[in-house]
Scaffold this motif. Structure first.
Motif, PDB file in Angstrom:
ATOM      1  N   ALA A 245       8.910  19.664  11.797  1.00  0.00           N
ATOM      2  CA  ALA A 245       8.745  18.893  10.564  1.00  0.00           C
ATOM      3  C   ALA A 245       8.442  17.451  10.931  1.00  0.00           C
ATOM      4  O   ALA A 245       8.756  16.997  12.035  1.00  0.00           O
ATOM      5  N   LEU A 246       7.835  16.739   9.974  1.00  0.00           N
ATOM      6  CA  LEU A 246       7.515  15.329  10.208  1.00  0.00           C
ATOM      7  C   LEU A 246       7.384  14.591   8.888  1.00  0.00           C
ATOM      8  O   LEU A 246       7.261  15.203   7.822  1.00  0.00           O
ATOM      9  N   VAL A 247       7.437  13.268   8.993  1.00  0.00           N
ATOM     10  CA  VAL A 247       7.112  12.385   7.874  1.00  0.00           C
ATOM     11  C   VAL A 247       5.999  11.453   8.327  1.00  0.00           C
ATOM     12  O   VAL A 247       6.083  10.828   9.390  1.00  0.00           O
ATOM     13  N   GLU A 248       4.955  11.378   7.517  1.00  0.00           N
ATOM     14  CA  GLU A 248       3.832  10.485   7.791  1.00  0.00           C
ATOM     15  C   GLU A 248       3.855   9.328   6.800  1.00  0.00           C
ATOM     16  O   GLU A 248       3.547   9.510   5.620  1.00  0.00           O
ATOM     17  N   PRO A 249       4.222   8.123   7.238  1.00  0.00           N
ATOM     18  CA  PRO A 249       4.214   6.980   6.337  1.00  0.00           C
ATOM     19  C   PRO A 249       2.798   6.407   6.184  1.00  0.00           C
ATOM     20  O   PRO A 249       2.003   6.423   7.131  1.00  0.00           O
ATOM     21  N   ALA A 250       2.522   5.884   5.003  1.00  0.00           N
ATOM     22  CA  ALA A 250       1.252   5.202   4.783  1.00  0.00           C
ATOM     23  C   ALA A 250       1.223   3.916   5.605  1.00  0.00           C
ATOM     24  O   ALA A 250       2.204   3.181   5.665  1.00  0.00           O
ATOM     25  N   PHE A 251       0.080   3.651   6.237  1.00  0.00           N
ATOM     26  CA  PHE A 251      -0.010   2.472   7.108  1.00  0.00           C
ATOM     27  C   PHE A 251      -1.437   1.941   7.149  1.00  0.00           C
ATOM     28  O   PHE A 251      -2.332   2.429   6.467  1.00  0.00           O
ATOM     29  N   TRP A 252      -1.623   0.907   7.954  1.00  0.00           N
ATOM     30  CA  TRP A 252      -2.932   0.285   8.130  1.00  0.00           C
ATOM     31  C   TRP A 252      -3.773   1.145   9.059  1.00  0.00           C
ATOM     32  O   TRP A 252      -3.359   1.494  10.159  1.00  0.00           O
ATOM     33  N   LEU A 253      -4.986   1.455   8.639  1.00  0.00           N
ATOM     34  CA  LEU A 253      -5.839   2.366   9.395  1.00  0.00           C
ATOM     35  C   LEU A 253      -6.680   1.670  10.458  1.00  0.00           C
ATOM     36  O   LEU A 253      -7.459   2.315  11.155  1.00  0.00           O
ATOM     37  N   GLY A 254      -6.536   0.354  10.604  1.00  0.00           N
ATOM     38  CA  GLY A 254      -7.321  -0.383  11.589  1.00  0.00           C
ATOM     39  C   GLY A 254      -8.493  -1.099  10.966  1.00  0.00           C
ATOM     40  O   GLY A 254      -8.717  -2.282  11.228  1.00  0.00           O
ATOM     41  N   GLN A 255      -9.236  -0.405  10.134  1.00  0.00           N
ATOM     42  CA  GLN A 255     -10.346  -0.989   9.387  1.00  0.00           C
ATOM     43  C   GLN A 255      -9.829  -1.450   8.030  1.00  0.00           C
ATOM     44  O   GLN A 255      -9.264  -0.644   7.291  1.00  0.00           O
ATOM     45  N   PRO A 256      -9.961  -2.721   7.676  1.00  0.00           N
ATOM     46  CA  PRO A 256      -9.454  -3.177   6.379  1.00  0.00           C
ATOM     47  C   PRO A 256     -10.064  -2.401   5.214  1.00  0.00           C
ATOM     48  O   PRO A 256     -11.275  -2.159   5.176  1.00  0.00           O
ATOM     49  N   ARG A 257      -9.206  -1.991   4.290  1.00  0.00           N
ATOM     50  CA  ARG A 257      -9.692  -1.315   3.089  1.00  0.00           C
ATOM     51  C   ARG A 257     -10.091  -2.360   2.052  1.00  0.00           C
ATOM     52  O   ARG A 257      -9.527  -3.463   2.016  1.00  0.00           O
ATOM     53  N   THR A 258     -11.031  -2.014   1.206  1.00  0.00           N
ATOM     54  CA  THR A 258     -11.631  -3.010   0.322  1.00  0.00           C
ATOM     55  C   THR A 258     -11.273  -2.837  -1.146  1.00  0.00           C
ATOM     56  O   THR A 258     -11.674  -3.655  -1.969  1.00  0.00           O
ATOM     57  N   GLY A 259     -10.524  -1.799  -1.484  1.00  0.00           N
ATOM     58  CA  GLY A 259     -10.188  -1.595  -2.879  1.00  0.00           C
ATOM     59  C   GLY A 259      -9.119  -0.542  -3.064  1.00  0.00           C
ATOM     60  O   GLY A 259      -8.765   0.194  -2.137  1.00  0.00           O
ATOM     61  N   VAL A 260      -8.603  -0.463  -4.291  1.00  0.00           N
ATOM     62  CA  VAL A 260      -7.507   0.446  -4.608  1.00  0.00           C
ATOM     63  C   VAL A 260      -7.916   1.903  -4.408  1.00  0.00           C
ATOM     64  O   VAL A 260      -7.116   2.736  -3.973  1.00  0.00           O
ATOM     65  N   SER A 261      -9.177   2.226  -4.714  1.00  0.00           N
ATOM     66  CA  SER A 261      -9.605   3.621  -4.595  1.00  0.00           C
ATOM     67  C   SER A 261      -9.520   4.118  -3.150  1.00  0.00           C
ATOM     68  O   SER A 261      -9.295   5.312  -2.912  1.00  0.00           O
ATOM     69  N   SER A 262      -9.680   3.215  -2.180  1.00  0.00           N
ATOM     70  CA  SER A 262      -9.514   3.616  -0.783  1.00  0.00           C
ATOM     71  C   SER A 262      -8.090   4.095  -0.537  1.00  0.00           C
ATOM     72  O   SER A 262      -7.864   5.039   0.235  1.00  0.00           O
ATOM     73  N   PHE A 263      -7.127   3.451  -1.188  1.00  0.00           N
ATOM     74  CA  PHE A 263      -5.733   3.855  -1.035  1.00  0.00           C
ATOM     75  C   PHE A 263      -5.451   5.169  -1.751  1.00  0.00           C
ATOM     76  O   PHE A 263      -4.725   6.023  -1.229  1.00  0.00           O
ATOM     77  N   THR A 264      -6.003   5.353  -2.956  1.00  0.00           N
ATOM     78  CA  THR A 264      -5.707   6.593  -3.665  1.00  0.00           C
ATOM     79  C   THR A 264      -6.303   7.790  -2.924  1.00  0.00           C
ATOM     80  O   THR A 264      -5.679   8.856  -2.856  1.00  0.00           O
ATOM     81  N   ASP A 265      -7.487   7.635  -2.350  1.00  0.00           N
ATOM     82  CA  ASP A 265      -8.043   8.716  -1.537  1.00  0.00           C
ATOM     83  C   ASP A 265      -7.147   9.003  -0.333  1.00  0.00           C
ATOM     84  O   ASP A 265      -6.929  10.169   0.034  1.00  0.00           O
ATOM     85  N   TYR A 266      -6.635   7.950   0.278  1.00  0.00           N
ATOM     86  CA  TYR A 266      -5.741   8.101   1.433  1.00  0.00           C
ATOM     87  C   TYR A 266      -4.444   8.796   1.026  1.00  0.00           C
ATOM     88  O   TYR A 266      -3.985   9.746   1.686  1.00  0.00           O
ATOM     89  N   PHE A 267      -3.834   8.346  -0.065  1.00  0.00           N
ATOM     90  CA  PHE A 267      -2.614   8.993  -0.536  1.00  0.00           C
ATOM     91  C   PHE A 267      -2.864  10.474  -0.830  1.00  0.00           C
ATOM     92  O   PHE A 267      -2.036  11.332  -0.510  1.00  0.00           O
ATOM     93  N   ASP A 268      -3.998  10.763  -1.457  1.00  0.00           N
ATOM     94  CA  ASP A 268      -4.308  12.161  -1.767  1.00  0.00           C
ATOM     95  C   ASP A 268      -4.427  12.995  -0.490  1.00  0.00           C
ATOM     96  O   ASP A 268      -4.010  14.156  -0.456  1.00  0.00           O
ATOM     97  N   SER A 269      -4.981  12.418   0.577  1.00  0.00           N
ATOM     98  CA  SER A 269      -5.112  13.169   1.831  1.00  0.00           C
ATOM     99  C   SER A 269      -3.749  13.434   2.460  1.00  0.00           C
ATOM    100  O   SER A 269      -3.547  14.483   3.091  1.00  0.00           O
ATOM    101  N   LEU A 270      -2.799  12.503   2.284  1.00  0.00           N
ATOM    102  CA  LEU A 270      -1.457  12.711   2.817  1.00  0.00           C
ATOM    103  C   LEU A 270      -0.690  13.770   2.036  1.00  0.00           C
ATOM    104  O   LEU A 270       0.320  14.303   2.512  1.00  0.00           O
ATOM    105  N   LEU A 271      -1.165  14.082   0.850  1.00  0.00           N
ATOM    106  CA  LEU A 271      -0.536  15.117   0.034  1.00  0.00           C
ATOM    107  C   LEU A 271      -1.342  16.409   0.015  1.00  0.00           C
ATOM    108  O   LEU A 271      -0.903  17.397  -0.584  1.00  0.00           O
ATOM    109  N   GLY A 272      -2.502  16.419   0.671  1.00  0.00           N
ATOM    110  CA  GLY A 272      -3.368  17.586   0.626  1.00  0.00           C
ATOM    111  C   GLY A 272      -3.803  18.078   1.990  1.00  0.00           C
ATOM    112  O   GLY A 272      -3.269  19.046   2.533  1.00  0.00           O
TER     113      GLY A 272
END
Length: 285
Positions: A29-56
């Motif tokens: 088992a593991l927990v994956e925390p949301a973090f900085w991906l190295g490349q700066p994100r430019t908007g909220v939609s980048s985060f929602t896509d990222y959150f969705d990938s952590l849940l999918g």
């Protein structure tokens, strides 16, 4: 085989081969925390896509190897300084109610700016409101000062310290957190954080209560198997199997179990071969 729960690892940055190697090493088992991906994100939609990938997609990849994937979601400290991303705090609530979201995190400090202060305090209040544990990142620079400031903000928030893990600790900062009532997190990460041998020394001095050991493996020079090597180092140093199981399994289960959302039971059915039409086999038979 030693059973392992990695309470902080960034599998988005890792290959499917890493999942396979982790499963072979005992990671269940593991927990994956949301973090900085190295490349700066430019908007909220980048985060929602990222959150969705952590849940999918990430739980799908993990399940192919019998690993139960959970996540912690937040606006990370580094990107809290970008005004384009302030509205991430407004969309977080709709994600914090989702299954397998077992904490708010990573939050805390990178450069200890006013913007980070604001995001840290706001997300602690979200954790209180949604009755979730919190994973706190301590800064890479001025570790001692950043940890003191972190604990001050945690106290001011009113959150129960047993719901907070203060991560990336070392020999200098662990006494502060031990006295606070918060959980203590240690990243076994080459060169820049803790080694297996140093971790064993900390456990000898401070004991195994409220201790979480993670790999924090990400896109940097890191290793998703350092949790297993820490277990081996503990055994070699004279710790018994019960102590190893406590640090590498029971402690993270106890901490994240406070969310009421851990899913640790193994399924009798085979995992789905595809997720939204995609497979880790990439078209192979």
């Amino acid at each position: 085989m030693t059973r392992i729960f990695d309470p902080h690892i960034h599998m988005t940055s890792r290959t499917t081969d890493d999942y396979e190697a982790m499963a072979a090493a005992g990671v269940r088992a593991l927990v994956e925390p949301a973090f900085w991906l190295g490349q700066p994100r430019t908007g909220v939609s980048s985060f929602t896509d990222y959150f969705d990938s952590l849940l999918g997609w990430e739980p799908h990849r993990a399940e192919q190897f019998g690993i139960r994937h959970h996540c912690a979601l937040a606006l990370n400290p580094k990107e809290a300084n970008d005004p384009r991303l302030a509205d991430v705090l407004d969309v977080l609530p709709r994600y914090l109610v989702r299954d397998r979201v077992v904490a708010v995190g990573e939050i805390g400090y990178d450069s200890m700016t006013p913007q980070e202060d604001k995001a840290f305090a706001a997300q602690l209040q979200l954790a209180v409101e949604y009755e979730l544990p919190v994973l706190v990142h301590t800064p890479h620079r001025d570790k001692a000062g950043g940890t003191r400031r972190t604990l001050d903000v945690v106290r001011e928030s009113g959150i129960d310290p047993t719901l907070v893990v203060v991560d990336h600790l070392n020999e200098v900062t662990v006494p502060q957190v031990a006295d606070s009532g918060c959980w203590m997190g240690f990243s076994i990460y080459p060169d820049t954080k803790m080694s297996e041998e140093r971790m064993v020394a900390v456990l000898r001095e401070h004991g195994t209560d409220r201790m979480l050991v993670n790999s924090a493996a990400d896109w940097g020079r890191s290793d998703p198997l350092t949790t297993r090597r820490t277990a081996d180092a503990m055994l070699a140093a004279g710790f018994d199997e019960d102590a190893v199981d406590k640090v590498l399994w029971r402690n993270p289960v106890a901490f994240y179990g406070q969310s009421g959302r851990l899913e640790l039971e193994t399924s009798d059915t085979a995992p789905a071969a595809e997720f939204e039409g995609s497979s880790i086999r990439r078209g192979e038979s």
